[in-house]
Scaffold this motif. Structure first.
Motif, PDB file in Angstrom:
ATOM      1  N   LEU A 107       0.833  -1.204   0.000  1.00 18.80           N
ATOM      2  CA  LEU A 107       0.000   0.000   0.000  1.00 18.80           C
ATOM      3  C   LEU A 107       0.869   1.256   0.000  1.00 18.80           C
ATOM      4  O   LEU A 107       0.601   2.207  -0.738  1.00 18.80           O
ATOM      5  N   ARG A 108       1.907   1.263   0.810  1.00 18.22           N
ATOM      6  CA  ARG A 108       2.795   2.427   0.894  1.00 18.22           C
ATOM      7  C   ARG A 108       3.556   2.635  -0.416  1.00 18.22           C
ATOM      8  O   ARG A 108       3.860   3.774  -0.778  1.00 18.22           O
ATOM      9  N   MET A 109       3.867   1.567  -1.133  1.00 22.38           N
ATOM     10  CA  MET A 109       4.523   1.720  -2.435  1.00 22.38           C
ATOM     11  C   MET A 109       3.550   2.300  -3.460  1.00 22.38           C
ATOM     12  O   MET A 109       3.936   3.103  -4.303  1.00 22.38           O
ATOM     13  N   ILE A 110       2.275   1.907  -3.397  1.00 24.90           N
ATOM     14  CA  ILE A 110       1.271   2.490  -4.291  1.00 24.90           C
ATOM     15  C   ILE A 110       1.144   3.990  -4.012  1.00 24.90           C
ATOM     16  O   ILE A 110       1.067   4.809  -4.934  1.00 24.90           O
ATOM     17  N   ALA A 111       1.148   4.338  -2.708  1.00 24.26           N
ATOM     18  CA  ALA A 111       0.992   5.746  -2.326  1.00 24.26           C
ATOM     19  C   ALA A 111       2.228   6.574  -2.635  1.00 24.26           C
ATOM     20  O   ALA A 111       2.148   7.800  -2.749  1.00 24.26           O
TER      21      ALA A 111
ATOM     22  N   ARG B 272       0.440  11.862  -7.381  1.00 20.55           N
ATOM     23  CA  ARG B 272      -0.155  10.596  -7.827  1.00 20.55           C
ATOM     24  C   ARG B 272      -1.682  10.622  -7.874  1.00 20.55           C
ATOM     25  O   ARG B 272      -2.300   9.718  -8.426  1.00 20.55           O
ATOM     26  N   GLY B 273      -2.292  11.613  -7.247  1.00 14.84           N
ATOM     27  CA  GLY B 273      -3.756  11.664  -7.237  1.00 14.84           C
ATOM     28  C   GLY B 273      -4.366  10.542  -6.425  1.00 14.84           C
ATOM     29  O   GLY B 273      -5.408   9.981  -6.786  1.00 14.84           O
ATOM     30  N   ILE B 274      -3.717  10.204  -5.312  1.00 10.48           N
ATOM     31  CA  ILE B 274      -4.152   9.101  -4.467  1.00 10.48           C
ATOM     32  C   ILE B 274      -4.522   9.624  -3.084  1.00 10.48           C
ATOM     33  O   ILE B 274      -3.777  10.398  -2.480  1.00 10.48           O
ATOM     34  N   GLY B 275      -5.684   9.205  -2.579  1.00  8.87           N
ATOM     35  CA  GLY B 275      -6.101   9.540  -1.223  1.00  8.87           C
ATOM     36  C   GLY B 275      -5.844   8.358  -0.309  1.00  8.87           C
ATOM     37  O   GLY B 275      -5.961   7.206  -0.718  1.00  8.87           O
TER      38      GLY B 275
ATOM     39  N   ILE C  55      -7.512   7.043  -6.861  1.00  8.54           N
ATOM     40  CA  ILE C  55      -7.509   5.800  -6.103  1.00  8.54           C
ATOM     41  C   ILE C  55      -7.589   6.144  -4.622  1.00  8.54           C
ATOM     42  O   ILE C  55      -6.943   7.098  -4.158  1.00  8.54           O
ATOM     43  N   LEU C  56      -8.379   5.364  -3.879  1.00 10.60           N
ATOM     44  CA  LEU C  56      -8.473   5.530  -2.428  1.00 10.60           C
ATOM     45  C   LEU C  56      -7.801   4.333  -1.760  1.00 10.60           C
ATOM     46  O   LEU C  56      -8.120   3.184  -2.059  1.00 10.60           O
ATOM     47  N   LEU C  57      -6.855   4.620  -0.850  1.00  8.48           N
ATOM     48  CA  LEU C  57      -6.163   3.580  -0.097  1.00  8.48           C
ATOM     49  C   LEU C  57      -6.619   3.644   1.357  1.00  8.48           C
ATOM     50  O   LEU C  57      -6.624   4.713   1.966  1.00  8.48           O
ATOM     51  N   LEU C  58      -6.987   2.494   1.911  1.00 12.07           N
ATOM     52  CA  LEU C  58      -7.482   2.412   3.286  1.00 12.07           C
ATOM     53  C   LEU C  58      -6.603   1.436   4.066  1.00 12.07           C
ATOM     54  O   LEU C  58      -6.633   0.230   3.817  1.00 12.07           O
TER      55      LEU C  58
END
Length: 334
Positions: A46-50, A75-78, A154-157
């Motif tokens: 997840l941290r690599m995606i962010a 990256r446009g990631i939340g 993209i939303l990361l939780l």
């Protein structure tokens, strides 16, 4: 190409590899869960995606564009964290609008967007409250609103519900799923909780020691585990060794035989259907709407689940029963 494409990604810290060359493909609008025990590598992915961690090898693509070397803010990631990460000196409205303020949007645009997302997460009326004045569930909704207000691709939780009590956790996960569906927002959820993963996900990636053990729909993961690890992690499977499978069922297998407790049928007394076998109840345990029996048959211990309809249904220890397992409810795992 999938909307979020993770290709042969790995991560090493010194000589220790925590993620081993994994491939993950997520379609636009999907809700995908990384499920596994603590230390399995799911949060590192997840941290690599962010963009908070750089992969040692491999690449990450979003919408066909390589973002592997992009900074997190581009990256446009939340992202929503387990511990909320709210600013204690800012009120709810200011916390939610912080990302928009950093982007230097006009004040009236920020106010309009914040009001819209506060309505979405049902926080209208809490604008002037500070984090310490809110419940845990409300603080997590503020964190969710702050991630949503910037309209992420993209939303990361990251384990967002683990610090909440069971009732609030259930209500909030339903709200998260409802919002995700309404917005058709590509979402990646990290958890160690099997029930959360099964309830929320379009697809699940089960991780173990930095590798993907299995991926598929919730139904596929639960009913058709491919490995011993997945069967053990996903519930209270009966996992029979090869010798036990032969002893109980007369079957010759390599690996383990996985059988769900609820798929073992308890037949009426006196039944002698083909493929049935006798057992004796050695123990029982009340699990709310389910009674779990430990049944001994041919020297093998089995867990058998039955619905708890009323007190008269309870079978006492020492009761002889006949059991039946259908062929499609048995699965050999490696």
């Amino acid at each position: 190409m999938a909307f979020l494409d993770i290709k042969q990604i790995s991560k090493r810290f010194g000589t220790h590899t925590v993620v081993h060359d994994i491939d993950i493909s997520i379609e636009r609008g999907e809700f995908v869960t990384f499920l596994g025990p603590s230390g399995c590598g799911k949060t590192t992915v997840l941290r690599m995606i962010a963009g908070f961690e750089a992969p040692t090898t491999g690449a990450i693509h979003v919408g066909g564009h390589d973002i592997t070397q992009q900074s997190p803010q581009k990256r446009g990631i939340g992202i929503v964290f387990q511990n909320y990460a709210l600013f204690p000196n800012l009120n709810v409205e200011q916390n939610i609008g912080f990302g928009l303020k950093v982007r230097k949007l006009p004040r009236h645009d920020i106010a309009a967007k914040v009001a819209e997302v506060m309505k979405l997460v049902e926080l209208t009326g809490k604008e002037a409250h500070y984090p310490h004045e809110l419940s845990g569930g409300q603080r997590q909704r503020v964190a969710l609103a702050r991630a949503l207000v910037v309209e992420p691709k993209i939303l990361l939780l990251d384990e967002p519900l683990s610090a909440l009590d069971a009732r609030i956790r259930k209500n909030l996960r339903e709200q998260i799923r409802d919002i995700q569906r309404r917005l058709q927002l590509t979402t990646v959820f990290v958890t160690h909780d099997q029930e959360e993963a099964l309830t929320l996900s379009d697809r699940i990636y089960v991780m173990n020691q930095g590798r993907v053990e299995q991926h598929g729909s919730a139904e596929e993961i639960y009913t058709r585990p491919e490995t011993e690890f997945v069967a053990r992690f996903m519930g209270n499977y009966n996992l029979l060794k090869a010798a036990e499978a032969h002893q109980l069922l007369g079957m010759h297998i390599d690996g383990h035989m996985a059988i769900r407790p609820e798929s073992i049928h308890v037949l009426a007394t006196g039944s002698h259907e083909l493929g049935t076998f006798e057992g004796v109840i050695r123990r029982h345990q009340l699990l709310g709407g389910v009674i779990r029996y430990q049944v001994e048959s041919r020297g093998v211990q089995l867990l058998v689940d039955r619905l708890n309809r009323n007190a008269a249904d309870l079978m006492p220890v020492g009761t002889s029963v006949r059991l039946q397992i259908h062929g499609d409810d048995m699965r050999v795992v490696r």
